[in-house]
Scaffold this active site. Structure first.
Site, PDB file in Angstrom:
ATOM      1  N   ALA A  69     -94.625 -21.085 -44.935  1.00 32.12           N
ATOM      2  CA  ALA A  69     -93.353 -20.341 -44.773  1.00 32.12           C
ATOM      3  C   ALA A  69     -93.071 -20.561 -46.494  1.00 32.12           C
ATOM      4  CB  ALA A  69     -92.445 -21.391 -44.122  1.00 32.12           C
ATOM      5  N   GLY A 112     -97.119 -22.455 -42.106  1.00 33.50           N
ATOM      6  CA  GLY A 112     -96.934 -21.123 -41.401  1.00 33.50           C
ATOM      7  C   GLY A 112     -97.958 -20.046 -41.425  1.00 33.50           C
ATOM      8  N   GLU A 115    -100.410 -20.982 -38.786  1.00 32.37           N
ATOM      9  CA  GLU A 115     -99.790 -20.708 -37.530  1.00 32.37           C
ATOM     10  C   GLU A 115     -99.966 -18.989 -37.233  1.00 32.37           C
ATOM     11  OE1 GLU A 115     -96.091 -22.927 -38.548  1.00 32.37           O
ATOM     12  OE2 GLU A 115     -96.341 -23.809 -36.649  1.00 32.37           O
TER      13      GLU A 115
HETATM   14  N1  CO8 Z   1     -93.554 -20.864 -50.726  1.00 34.30           N
HETATM   15  C1  CO8 Z   1     -93.147 -20.343 -51.796  1.00 34.30           C
HETATM   16  N2  CO8 Z   1     -93.917 -20.303 -52.762  1.00 34.30           N
HETATM   17  C2  CO8 Z   1     -95.172 -20.790 -52.735  1.00 34.30           C
HETATM   18  C3  CO8 Z   1     -95.566 -21.449 -51.610  1.00 34.30           C
HETATM   19  C4  CO8 Z   1     -94.737 -21.450 -50.668  1.00 34.30           C
HETATM   20  N3  CO8 Z   1     -95.319 -21.967 -49.139  1.00 34.30           N
HETATM   21  N4  CO8 Z   1     -97.004 -21.675 -51.914  1.00 34.30           N
HETATM   22  C5  CO8 Z   1     -97.193 -21.591 -53.081  1.00 34.30           C
HETATM   23  N5  CO8 Z   1     -95.990 -20.835 -53.816  1.00 34.30           N
HETATM   24  C6  CO8 Z   1     -95.808 -20.211 -55.061  1.00 34.30           C
HETATM   25  C7  CO8 Z   1     -95.673 -21.467 -56.268  1.00 34.30           C
HETATM   26  O1  CO8 Z   1     -94.297 -22.091 -55.990  1.00 34.30           O
HETATM   27  C8  CO8 Z   1     -96.116 -20.959 -57.399  1.00 34.30           C
HETATM   28  O2  CO8 Z   1     -95.010 -20.126 -57.783  1.00 34.30           O
HETATM   29  P1  CO8 Z   1     -94.687 -19.884 -59.330  1.00 34.30           P
HETATM   30  O3  CO8 Z   1     -95.823 -19.119 -60.073  1.00 34.30           O
HETATM   31  O4  CO8 Z   1     -93.383 -18.918 -59.432  1.00 34.30           O
HETATM   32  O5  CO8 Z   1     -94.503 -21.294 -60.027  1.00 34.30           O
HETATM   33  C9  CO8 Z   1     -97.043 -19.955 -57.083  1.00 34.30           C
HETATM   34  O6  CO8 Z   1     -96.974 -19.642 -55.474  1.00 34.30           O
HETATM   35  C10 CO8 Z   1     -98.694 -20.444 -57.052  1.00 34.30           C
HETATM   36  O7  CO8 Z   1     -98.654 -21.679 -56.470  1.00 34.30           O
HETATM   37  P2  CO8 Z   1     -99.467 -22.865 -57.285  1.00 34.30           P
HETATM   38  O8  CO8 Z   1     -99.260 -22.814 -58.893  1.00 34.30           O
HETATM   39  O9  CO8 Z   1     -98.775 -24.445 -56.460  1.00 34.30           O
HETATM   40  O10 CO8 Z   1    -100.871 -22.577 -56.731  1.00 34.30           O
HETATM   41  P3  CO8 Z   1    -102.249 -23.390 -56.676  1.00 34.30           P
HETATM   42  O11 CO8 Z   1    -103.382 -22.655 -56.555  1.00 34.30           O
HETATM   43  O12 CO8 Z   1    -102.090 -24.720 -57.799  1.00 34.30           O
HETATM   44  O13 CO8 Z   1    -101.873 -24.202 -55.325  1.00 34.30           O
HETATM   45  C11 CO8 Z   1    -101.282 -24.290 -52.803  1.00 34.30           C
HETATM   46  C12 CO8 Z   1    -101.907 -23.427 -53.977  1.00 34.30           C
HETATM   47  C13 CO8 Z   1    -102.203 -25.569 -52.501  1.00 34.30           C
HETATM   48  C14 CO8 Z   1    -101.300 -23.539 -51.929  1.00 34.30           C
HETATM   49  C15 CO8 Z   1     -99.870 -24.815 -53.281  1.00 34.30           C
HETATM   50  O14 CO8 Z   1     -99.329 -23.724 -53.986  1.00 34.30           O
HETATM   51  C16 CO8 Z   1     -98.898 -25.379 -52.285  1.00 34.30           C
HETATM   52  O15 CO8 Z   1     -99.308 -26.511 -51.699  1.00 34.30           O
HETATM   53  N6  CO8 Z   1     -98.248 -24.829 -51.632  1.00 34.30           N
HETATM   54  C17 CO8 Z   1     -97.330 -25.179 -50.507  1.00 34.30           C
HETATM   55  C18 CO8 Z   1     -98.092 -25.371 -49.143  1.00 34.30           C
HETATM   56  C19 CO8 Z   1     -97.189 -25.943 -48.190  1.00 34.30           C
HETATM   57  O16 CO8 Z   1     -96.622 -26.863 -48.188  1.00 34.30           O
HETATM   58  N7  CO8 Z   1     -97.143 -24.845 -47.082  1.00 34.30           N
HETATM   59  C20 CO8 Z   1     -96.238 -25.301 -46.011  1.00 34.30           C
HETATM   60  C21 CO8 Z   1     -94.832 -24.704 -46.260  1.00 34.30           C
HETATM   61  S1  CO8 Z   1     -93.956 -25.384 -44.806  1.00 34.30           S
HETATM   62  C22 CO8 Z   1     -94.105 -24.269 -43.435  1.00 34.30           C
HETATM   63  O17 CO8 Z   1     -95.070 -23.368 -43.505  1.00 34.30           O
HETATM   64  C23 CO8 Z   1     -93.409 -24.442 -42.300  1.00 34.30           C
HETATM   65  C24 CO8 Z   1     -93.854 -23.555 -41.219  1.00 34.30           C
HETATM   66  C25 CO8 Z   1     -92.742 -23.192 -40.212  1.00 34.30           C
HETATM   67  C26 CO8 Z   1     -92.461 -21.906 -39.814  1.00 34.30           C
HETATM   68  C27 CO8 Z   1     -91.187 -21.396 -39.140  1.00 34.30           C
HETATM   69  C28 CO8 Z   1     -90.780 -20.376 -39.346  1.00 34.30           C
HETATM   70  C29 CO8 Z   1     -89.885 -20.027 -38.189  1.00 34.30           C
END
Ligand code: CO8
Length: 261
Positions: A69, A112, A115
């Protein structure tokens, strides 16, 4: 492919009968903001009504499937506002899509994103794929069916390991646990998914649709009810032209020509 009116996704007819839906928000690692989910739901809605679409390939492209998400969006919500969130409606449209979806997964497939992948009927992963439900790290839990679908896919202990620790698993582990059906070289993931989708697209669509519905029933209802639903669908298919055609073609040793009737 064709021009699409969407901002976060691209759609194109990649083969006859096969619609490819590509999540395309590379700067946010394909994070699923509400608009992304709405566009996916809208594209699938249109595909459901389009007889030329027989199967969908769902992908995030060669680098990332979806990193979950959109965390920026989640940050703006509190316990009251999340109740009126539009996203559950979009998820409902995605899970109601009656035609098969084959997911081609490379790179991060998290939260998400995982999912969403589990909404697909068949999952194909590249060796670079990484799966996880890291919501616990944000003080929340999976909110789009993850606790249910992941448990059905990989079993209780494996699902607990992911949901409670937030730890990721790689493609080989996902294969061993039954989350995905095949692991390919990353540059072949989409091709493999497209090949499977093409195979499905050539099958009689009513039978395909009922098979999908019946298999999904296995996780929704008890055995007796599931068997009953299967039996009803099985009998219904005997009223179709494609059943007559399929059986005749076999007996006459020729290729069937299915019409979808
Ligand atoms: N949301 C928003 N932005 C994101 C997300 C995300 N989930 N993931 C990455 N980004 C953005 C980063 O903020 C970054 O932006 P910017 O360049 O502006 O700083 C850009 O993408 C690149 O990210 P990273 O620099 O972190 O890239 P890496 O290659 O180092 O790492 C990862 C990639 C491992 C994917 C890391 O970005 C990460 O851990 N992301 C978050 C993963 C996470 O926690 N996901 C779960 C989110 S919660 C969820 O999904 C709840 C589901 C419920 C759904 C229900 C809906 C009704």
């Amino acid at each position: 492919g064709a021009e699409t009116p969407f901002a976060d996704i691209r759609i194109d007819m990649v083969r006859p009968g096969v619609l490819r839906l590509t999540i395309d928000r590379p700067k946010a690692r394909n994070a699923l903001r509400t608009q992304t989910l709405r566009e996916i739901a809208e594209a699938l809605d249109a595909a459901a009504r389009d007889a030329d679409v027989r199967c969908v390939v769902l992908t995030g492209g060669p680098k990332v499937f979806a990193a979950g998400a959109d965390i920026g969006e989640l940050a703006a919500h509190d316990a009251t506002s999340i109740l009126d969130d539009a996203r559950p409606g979009h998820w409902k449209a995605i899970r109601s899509f009656p035609k098969p979806i084959v997911a081609a997964i490379n790179g991060y497939c998290l939260g998400g994103g995982n999912e969403l992948a589990m909404h697909a009927d068949i999952l194909i992963a590249g060796t670079t794929a990484v799966f996880g439900q890291p919501e616990v790290n944000l003080g929340i839990i999976p909110g789009a069916g993850g606790t249910q679908r992941l448990t059905h896919a990989v079993g209780k202990s494996n699902a607990m390991l992911m949901a409670l620790t937030g730890a990721f698993i790689d493609a080989q582990t996902a294969l061993a646990q039954g989350l995905v059906s095949e692991v390919t070289q990353p540059e072949l993931t989409e091709d493999r998914a497209i090949t499977i989708a093409e195979t499905i697209a050539a099958k009689p669509p009513l039978a395909v649709r009922m098979a999908k519905e019946a298999v999904l029933k296995a996780h929704e209802v008890g055995l007796e009810q599931g068997l009953h639903a299967e039996r009803r669908a099985f009998c219904q298919l005997f009223a179709t032209e494609d059943k007559r055609e399929g059986v005749s073609a076999f007996l006459e040793k020729r290729r069937p020509a299915f019409t979808g009737r």
